[in-house]
Design an enzyme around this catalytic site. Structure first.
Site, short mmCIF file in Angstrom:
data_model
loop_
_atom_site.label_atom_id
_atom_site.label_comp_id
_atom_site.label_asym_id
_atom_site.label_seq_id
_atom_site.Cartn_x
_atom_site.Cartn_y
_atom_site.Cartn_z
N GLY A 22 26.24 -29.39 6.04
CA GLY A 22 26.67 -29.02 7.37
C GLY A 22 26.13 -27.68 7.31
O GLY A 22 25.07 -27.42 7.05
N GLY A 195 29.28 -21.18 13.89
CA GLY A 195 29.53 -21.87 12.48
C GLY A 195 30.10 -20.91 11.48
O GLY A 195 30.12 -20.93 10.22
N ASP A 209 42.84 -19.94 5.22
CA ASP A 209 41.56 -19.45 4.64
C ASP A 209 41.60 -18.24 3.89
O ASP A 209 41.34 -18.04 2.66
CB ASP A 209 40.51 -19.66 5.75
CG ASP A 209 39.03 -19.28 5.11
OD1 ASP A 209 38.61 -19.97 4.54
OD2 ASP A 209 38.94 -18.18 5.36
N LYS A 213 41.62 -17.09 -0.27
CA LYS A 213 40.86 -15.88 -0.72
C LYS A 213 41.49 -14.87 -1.25
O LYS A 213 41.10 -14.30 -2.32
CB LYS A 213 39.94 -15.29 0.45
CG LYS A 213 38.87 -16.36 0.99
CD LYS A 213 38.38 -15.85 2.34
CE LYS A 213 37.63 -16.95 2.94
NZ LYS A 213 36.82 -16.79 4.16
N GLY A 315 29.19 -17.98 8.29
CA GLY A 315 27.96 -18.30 8.87
C GLY A 315 26.97 -18.98 7.97
O GLY A 315 27.08 -18.77 6.62
N1 LIG Z 1 30.84 -21.83 7.36
C1 LIG Z 1 31.01 -20.81 6.86
O1 LIG Z 1 30.87 -19.76 7.27
C2 LIG Z 1 31.60 -20.57 5.37
C3 LIG Z 1 32.02 -21.70 4.82
N2 LIG Z 1 32.31 -21.70 3.24
C4 LIG Z 1 32.79 -23.28 2.72
O2 LIG Z 1 31.55 -23.86 2.69
C5 LIG Z 1 32.08 -25.19 2.58
C6 LIG Z 1 30.94 -25.86 3.69
O3 LIG Z 1 31.32 -25.34 4.81
P1 LIG Z 1 30.36 -25.67 6.26
O4 LIG Z 1 29.11 -25.82 5.90
O5 LIG Z 1 30.77 -24.64 7.21
O6 LIG Z 1 31.15 -26.97 6.64
P2 LIG Z 1 30.71 -28.08 7.43
O7 LIG Z 1 31.89 -29.16 7.86
O8 LIG Z 1 29.74 -27.59 8.52
O9 LIG Z 1 29.65 -29.05 6.46
C7 LIG Z 1 30.28 -29.96 5.47
C8 LIG Z 1 29.36 -31.36 5.39
O10 LIG Z 1 29.86 -31.86 4.33
C9 LIG Z 1 29.63 -33.42 4.78
N3 LIG Z 1 30.58 -34.13 4.01
C10 LIG Z 1 31.91 -34.60 4.11
N4 LIG Z 1 32.28 -35.51 2.96
C11 LIG Z 1 31.08 -35.58 2.40
C12 LIG Z 1 30.82 -36.31 1.04
N5 LIG Z 1 31.94 -37.11 0.61
N6 LIG Z 1 29.63 -36.45 0.76
C13 LIG Z 1 28.68 -35.73 1.34
N7 LIG Z 1 28.81 -35.17 2.54
C14 LIG Z 1 30.10 -34.97 3.02
C15 LIG Z 1 30.15 -33.48 6.29
O11 LIG Z 1 29.71 -34.52 7.01
C16 LIG Z 1 29.74 -31.90 6.68
O12 LIG Z 1 28.25 -32.13 7.34
C17 LIG Z 1 33.48 -25.12 2.91
O13 LIG Z 1 34.20 -25.19 1.77
C18 LIG Z 1 33.72 -23.95 3.39
O14 LIG Z 1 35.01 -23.35 3.50
C19 LIG Z 1 32.44 -20.60 2.64
C20 LIG Z 1 32.05 -19.62 3.37
C21 LIG Z 1 31.47 -19.45 4.60
N1 LIG Z 2 35.75 -19.81 8.09
C1 LIG Z 2 35.51 -18.97 7.32
C2 LIG Z 2 34.13 -19.04 6.75
C3 LIG Z 2 34.15 -18.18 5.69
O1 LIG Z 2 34.77 -18.22 4.62
C4 LIG Z 2 35.68 -17.53 8.04
O2 LIG Z 2 35.86 -17.50 9.28
O3 LIG Z 2 35.59 -16.73 7.34
#
Ligand SMILES: NC(=O)C1=CN([C@@H]2O[C@H](COP(=O)(O)OP(=O)(O)OC[C@H]3O[C@@H](n4cnc5c(N)ncnc54)[C@H](O)[C@@H]3O)[C@@H](O)[C@H]2O)C=CC1
Ligand SMILES: N[C@@H](CC=O)C(=O)O
Ligand code: NA
Length: 453
Positions: A22, A195, A209, A213, A315
């Site tokens: 994602g 994002g 969230d 943290k 992001g």
């Molecule tokens: N987006 C951000 O700014 C940040 C995100 N995170 C963490 O990173 C992780 C990912 O976040 P994002 O990329 O934003 O989420 P997202 O929702 O954009 O991406 C997650 C992806 O995993 C896929 N997915 C779900 N179940 C699956 C499975 N069983 N097998 C394979 N793929 C599967 C979904 O279809 C989706 O495309 C989360 O734990 C989030 O809390 C941490 C820091 C910042």
């Molecule tokens: N959703 C979270 C992503 C990073 O952890 C945020 O907004 O900070």
């Protein structure tokens, strides 16, 4: 299986499984492909993506289609996978996948704060058992290096307090509300498009969230296991433009803060308080300058004094930076041996009762504008052992939409700032204010952080 046993089966490459493509996963894959040669030099062996697990295999993701699979478990189980990178999110599915990876002697890199905050003990035990690494730098404050510094650079100091803006989405919303008076719903939608927001943005705006943290930061800062359930939590959904204006009148801004404190009671016993809530921060405090999706973690330690870590907290690319830093470190250990330091929880401090926690408060209320009101209100505070620092009264009492709710001029708006008081005393005081004939309504209660008394 231990890592030694697993490594014997492997060659001079580091095989990586990417789980999830994602917002973050897409950037991890892009950067890994773009800078693969540099990584080879930094690690001492090439990092090779063995596969990428996704939910929807039909989408063109701009990568070799033979790498794409919807069977994450089968990918984890491949004997040529040394490091598993989890950027799926959620708790139970990811927990099963990562426990299985660790038990097979594979190191894990995850950005998943919800998972780490809920199950760090179990994951760390599995990593110890197999003598492999569990890295989660991206889980707190995105690109900002904070997990590594807490585990290494600050390991010789006594941390007293950690105060962080650790959620980019809510900081983006509160900054926009403060700077331009922007609409809450529109700004949240924009955070989603950029994002920053979680798959379910309730996790951001209700403080879940940030609470995850706060749990991770508290565990590392105070060497004591703290889970998300131990963290007191309030989100930003009740913050109004009136609250922001009342903060401005006090030369403050409102930030969603994660506050992690070592509490030392009179008898010398120690406990940990971890809490997340929107709070007034003086404009002169470094945290007040942190705007948009930026994050900051402000540490107070016995020897180091005050340190602030600042940078992009959310992001795709910024988070991928932290994930890739961990991947390089984990891969180096695969190639050269050694392990990352774990989260030592020897101190085992108990969690403080929230009612015993002390801070300052701003109590906003509508009162009856007549003789004696101020002294009656002051008496309620005194009866609950709360000392008042300042009182500010305004004549006009407006609703959020600007309509005057007091055309006859019978009411006034009162803003009372207290000195430090306990949460229990403050809650009892607010209940008594609600029962006072002089008080029409307590409109909001906000904590004030970043000041001493
Ligand atoms: N987006 C951000 O700014 C940040 C995100 N995170 C963490 O990173 C992780 C990912 O976040 P994002 O990329 O934003 O989420 P997202 O929702 O954009 O991406 C997650 C992806 O995993 C896929 N997915 C779900 N179940 C699956 C499975 N069983 N097998 C394979 N793929 C599967 C979904 O279809 C989706 O495309 C989360 O734990 C989030 O809390 C941490 C820091 C910042
Ligand atoms: N959703 C979270 C992503 C990073 O952890 C945020 O907004 O900070
Ligand atoms: Na980080």
């Amino acid at each position: 299986m231990t890592r030694e046993a697993h490594t014997e089966l492997c060659q001079s490459e580091v095989g990586v499984a990417i789980l999830g493509m994602g917002t973050v996963g897409t950037e991890v894959v892009r950067l890994l492909n773009e800078h693969g040669d540099s990584f080879t030099h930094r690690i001492g062996a090439p990092v090779v993506i063995r596969g990428i697990a996704v939910r929807d295999t039909s989408r063109d993701r701009g990568v070799d289609p033979s790498l794409i699979t919807d069977d994450a478990q089968a990918l984890v189980d491949r004997p040529d996978v040394d490091v598993v990178v989890e950027v799926i999110g959620g708790i139970e599915g990811s927990r099963q996948l990562l426990l299985s990876a660790l038990k097979q002697g594979k190191s894990v890199v995850t950005a998943n704060k919800a998972l780490v905050a809920a199950h760090a003990a179990e994951l760390a035990a599995a990593a110890d058992e197999s003598q492999v690494d569990l890295y989660f730098e991206a889980a707190v404050a995105g690109a900002i290096p904070i997990i590594g510094p807490l585990k290494r650079s600050m390991a010789g100091d006594e941390i007293q307090r950690v105060m962080g803006i650790v959620n980019g989405t809510t900081n983006f919303i509160l900054s926009a509300m403060d700077e331009t008076g922007a609409d809450y719903a529109e700004t949240l939608a924009e955070a989603g498009r950029l994002g920053y927001a979680e798959a379910d943005p309730t996790a951001d705006v209700e403080g879940f969230d940030a609470a995850s943290k706060a749990a991770i930061l508290s565990t590392l800062a105070f060497h004591s296991r703290v889970t998300a359930n131990d963290v007191y939590r309030e989100g930003i959904t009740k913050i109004t433009q009136q609250d922001i204006k009342s903060a401005r009148k006090l030369n403050c801004t409102i930030k969603l803060l994660a506050v992690c404190e070592r509490i030392i009671s009179e008898d010398g016993s120690q406990s940990v308080s971890a809490r997340v809530y929107p709070a007034l921060v003086p404009l002169t405090h470094q945290l007040a300058t942190v705007n948009g999706a930026f994050n900051a973690v402000f540490l107070e330690a016995e020897s180091a004094g005050q340190i602030m870590f600042y940078g992009p907290g959310a992001g795709g690319a910024p988070t991928a930076s932290a994930v890739l830093g961990d991947l390089v470190a984990a891969s180096r250990n695969v190639v050269h041996g050694g392990r990352a330091p774990g989260d030592n929880t020897y101190a085992n401090l108990p969690i403080a009762e929230f009612g015993d926690v002390q801070t300052r408060y701003l109590v906003n209320m509508h009162v009856v504008d007549e003789k004696g009101t101020l002294s009656k209100v002051a008496e309620v505070f005194a009866n609950h052992d709360i000392s008042i620092a300042t009182v500010h009264q305004d004549d006009v009492v407006e609703n959020e939409d600007g309509t005057n709710i007091d055309p006859d001029g019978k009411f006034a708006r009162l803003a009372v700032v207290t000195h430090r008081a306990s949460e229990a005393n403050l809650a009892a005081c607010v209940e008594s204010l609600g029962n006072s004939e002089s008080v029409v309504k307590v409109t909001s209660v906000l904590r004030m952080e970043g000041q001493d008394n």
